[in-house]
Design a protein around this motif. Structure first.
Motif: not given
Length: 158
Positions: A50-58, A82-91, A141-146, A150-153
């Motif tokens: 997946l990484v070699e193809q530039g893809r990600i997954r949950e 109540g759960t800490k989340i982090e969101k990455w945004t790609y422009v 693109a955006s990626v949400t981490f818990r 990754v929990t969603e992208y």
């Protein structure tokens, strides 16, 4: 100078030029993998593909997303239920083409100046008319981490 020296010098120059050309052909993804072999080698085989193809997954870790998509343009933190989340945004940027009509040479309009020869031609110094390209940023693109996973992208214009 003798012919052997000139031949060797020419071959050396050619090889050097080819080496520079080949190294410049590598993509940013390939460079990230090459610079982070420990991160890459820790991944299961299916995730490496997946990484070699530039893809990600949950379920991907932050490190896996970094290898696949690179550093984010923006990082935000917060909490959700109540759960800490982090969101990455790609422009990304996309071109927007417009026609302009403005000052041309010393007069107004389609480049009608006083003998400057810009009659109908667009001159970037004096202005004039013609297509203009502006690059407009958008959320690519955006990626949400818990808990570092990754929990969603979303990928694509948002």
């Amino acid at each position: 100078m003798n012919a052997k020296f000139l031949l060797r010098a020419s071959l050396t120059t050619l090889c050097l030029a080819m080496a520079i050309g080949l190294t410049s052909c590598t993509s940013a993804l390939e460079r990230r993998i090459a610079r982070n072999p420990d991160l890459y080698n820790k991944l299961p085989t299916s995730d490496r593909m997946l990484v070699e193809q530039g893809r990600i997954r949950e379920g991907f870790t932050k490190e896996s997303v970094f290898l696949s998509w690179g550093r984010p343009d923006q990082v935000s933190e917060g909490s959700q239920k109540g759960t800490k989340i982090e969101k990455w945004t790609y422009v990304g940027t996309q071109p927007v083409y417009t026609d302009s009509f403005g000052w041309g040479g010393m007069g107004w309009g389609r480049g009608y100046g006083r003998g400057y020869g810009y009659y109908g031609a667009w001159d970037p110094f004096w202005g004039g008319y013609g297509p203009t390209v502006t690059y407009v940023p958008y959320k690519a693109a955006s990626v949400t981490f818990r808990g570092n996973r990754v929990t969603e992208y979303l990928r694509g214009p948002q």
